[in-house]
Structure formats: structure tokens, C-alpha cells
Design an enzyme around this catalytic site. Structure first.
Site, PDB file in Angstrom:
ATOM      1  N   TYR A 150       7.555  14.207 -18.758  1.00  0.00           N
ATOM      2  CA  TYR A 150       6.635  14.156 -19.907  1.00  0.00           C
ATOM      3  C   TYR A 150       6.142  12.717 -20.091  1.00  0.00           C
ATOM      4  O   TYR A 150       4.934  12.475 -20.259  1.00  0.00           O
ATOM      5  CB  TYR A 150       7.314  14.665 -21.190  1.00  0.00           C
ATOM      6  CG  TYR A 150       6.410  14.537 -22.392  1.00  0.00           C
ATOM      7  CD1 TYR A 150       5.270  15.333 -22.512  1.00  0.00           C
ATOM      8  CD2 TYR A 150       6.654  13.584 -23.379  1.00  0.00           C
ATOM      9  CE1 TYR A 150       4.406  15.190 -23.592  1.00  0.00           C
ATOM     10  CE2 TYR A 150       5.798  13.434 -24.461  1.00  0.00           C
ATOM     11  CZ  TYR A 150       4.677  14.234 -24.563  1.00  0.00           C
ATOM     12  OH  TYR A 150       3.811  14.086 -25.615  1.00  0.00           O
ATOM     13  N   PRO A 180       0.436   8.733 -30.730  1.00  0.00           N
ATOM     14  CA  PRO A 180       1.384   8.937 -31.818  1.00  0.00           C
ATOM     15  C   PRO A 180       2.821   9.050 -31.323  1.00  0.00           C
ATOM     16  O   PRO A 180       3.077   9.477 -30.198  1.00  0.00           O
ATOM     17  CB  PRO A 180       0.948  10.275 -32.429  1.00  0.00           C
ATOM     18  CG  PRO A 180      -0.165  10.800 -31.575  1.00  0.00           C
ATOM     19  CD  PRO A 180      -0.236   9.978 -30.340  1.00  0.00           C
ATOM     20  N   GLY A 181       3.748   8.692 -32.208  1.00  0.00           N
ATOM     21  CA  GLY A 181       5.169   8.952 -31.961  1.00  0.00           C
ATOM     22  C   GLY A 181       5.519  10.338 -32.458  1.00  0.00           C
ATOM     23  O   GLY A 181       4.793  11.302 -32.179  1.00  0.00           O
TER      24      GLY A 181
END
Ligand code: 8X3
Length: 249
Positions: A150, A180-181
Site C-alpha cells: 500500500y 491525508p493521514g
């Protein structure tokens, strides 16, 4: 008003972005795999702005090209492309990871993004105008245990974003990424193949980003004056310091 095409528009960050763009009156081309969800969304957002939908799987390069070509004249000019479709499959060590999971992540997150971009870039190049925003991830900035493929797919998005910006520079096309986290969406439910308990735990004990927070950043990027390009915007919730450091109560 600029016409905005969003992939993965039926859920998560894509959906929140579609809703926010509709509120601001942007004509929308909403793309996804689920025709029922797309029709529902078209009905909902159609009250606020012009909406058309395209049902395709970003993994299918013929379908991507054909559907984008099939857009009615009023939507044929795509000013902003938001490459949002993407997900994670599995969280396993590299020696026991599933080949099918790896295929899915590379095919959707990397190749799908390329197929859609390939179908849209020529018209932007011809007009010498356009804006591409790739939704990356903090996983494209650092690798965490078991994130292997990923993270690899999102590092590829990071590199491809830079490559696009370099190659499209002569054509005045803006290219940037929003990374984004942890965002409270069905991301972890998909990653853990429907295991809701495990997925919910990822977002427990702190206040994660909401999809609307990311949509806000995307809106910021596309509303800058023409000479400003938000090249790279990484965002985390306050409780998150890195992929592995989250301040949970
Ligand atoms: C989503 C962020 O940390 O779950 O891309 O990989 S993370």
C-alpha cells in the site's frame, strides 16, 4: 464555473468532495463503480449544481477511455481532475501478503490513476489549462510496518504527481497532491475485508480527520488564483504525528 471530475465519488473523501463542490456550484462529473449510488448522488446533488455520472472501474483502461470520451458536450471540457479512487487491501507482512491484494492496490491506486489521467490530459494540454489533484497519503511519504505494498502504491502516486508536474509544465497545467493521514472513512473496513470491529479500532481513542476536512483542502487548492499551484499538501489530525505515532486516550 470549472467542471470537476472526481473518481471514487460515491464514498469517503470522494463523496465529501462531491458534496462540497456541489455546494459551491461546480458542475460535476462523478465517477464510480456503483451505478445505484451514482444515480442517488446525481439526484441529491443535482438540486445544487449540474451533475453527470460515469460508471466504470478505473482498472479497466478501455472503459475509462470510452466513458470519458462519451461525455455529453456540456461536460466534455474537464477543468479539474481529482484522482481520488484508491484503497488498501490487507495489512500483512511482505512474506505473507496476498498477491490478489497487491494486484488490487497497484491496479487501482497506481494504474487506475494513470488511465484516467491519460484520458483527460490531452484536452488540458490542447487548451493549455487544467488542474490535476492526486489524492495520495501519508503512506506515500513514509513506510510503516505491514504497509509495504500500500505504501509502495502511494509512494508511486507521489512520484507520478511530481512527474506529471514536470512533464505538463509547458502546458500551464497545475498538478498537485493532497496527502491525508488517518481519515474516518470505510478505508479500514475495506483494508480489513469487512471486519468492522478491527476497522473501528483504527479510529478509536482520538479525533481522526473527517472526509470533509480533506474536501476542504481540495477546495482550497482549486480556488487559488491561476498563478498558484498547491504542489503538495500533507495533512494529519492533531493526534497523529506520523504513521505509527497516534496520541490515543
Ligand atoms: C491512509 C493513511 O496511515 O492508514 O492512506 O495508511 S494510512
Amino acid at each position: 464555473m470549472k467542471t470537476v471530475l472526481i473518481t471514487g465519488a460515491t464514498s469517503g473523501i470522494g463523496l465529501a468532495t462531491a458534496q462540497l463542490m456541489a455546494q459551491h456550484g461546480y458542475p460535476l462529473i462523478l465517477c464510480g463503480r456503483n451505478t445505484d449510488k451514482l444515480s442517488q448522488l446525481q439526484m441529491e446533488l443535482g438540486a445544487q449544481t449540474a451533475v453527470t455520472t460515469l460508471a466504470f472501474d478505473v482498472r479497466n483502461k478501455e472503459a475509462v477511455a470510452q466513458k470519458i470520451k462519451s461525455l455529453p458536450a456540456s461536460f466534455a471540457r474537464i477543468d479539474v481532475l481529482i484522482n481520488n479512487a484508491g484503497n488498501a487491501h490487507g495489512l500483512d507482512p511482505i512474506d505473507t501478503g496476498s498477491l490478489d491484494d497487491w494486484d488490487a492496490m497497484m491496479d487501482i491506486n497506481v494504474k487506475g490513476l494513470l488511465y484516467v489521467s491519460h484520458a483527460v490530459i490531452p484536452q488540458m494540454k490542447e487548451r493549455k489549462q487544467g488542474h490535476i489533484i492526486n489524492i495520495g497519503s501519508t503512506a506515500g511519504k513514509e513506510v510503516y510496518p505491514n504497509g509495504n505494498v500500500y505504501c509502495g502504491s502511494k509512494h508511486a502516486v507521489d512520484a507520478i504527481t511530481t512527474g506529471m508536474r514536470l512533464d505538463l509544465n509547458p502546458y500551464e497545467i497545475r498538478v498537485g497532491a493532497v496527502n491525508p493521514g488517518l481519515v474516518a472513512t470505510n478505508f479500514s473496513k475495506v483494508r480489513f475485508k469487512g471486519d468492522t470491529n478491527r476497522a473501528n479500532k483504527v479510529y478509536e481513542g482520538y479525533q481522526p480527520l473527517q472526509p470533509e476536512d480533506v474536501a476542504d483542502a481540495i477546495l482550497f487548492a482549486i480556488t487559488r488564483p491561476p498563478h498558484v499551484n498547491i504542489a503538495d499538501l500533507t495533512m494529519m489530525c492533531t493526534a497523529q504525528a506520523s504513521s505509527t505515532i497516534v496520541n490515543k486516550s
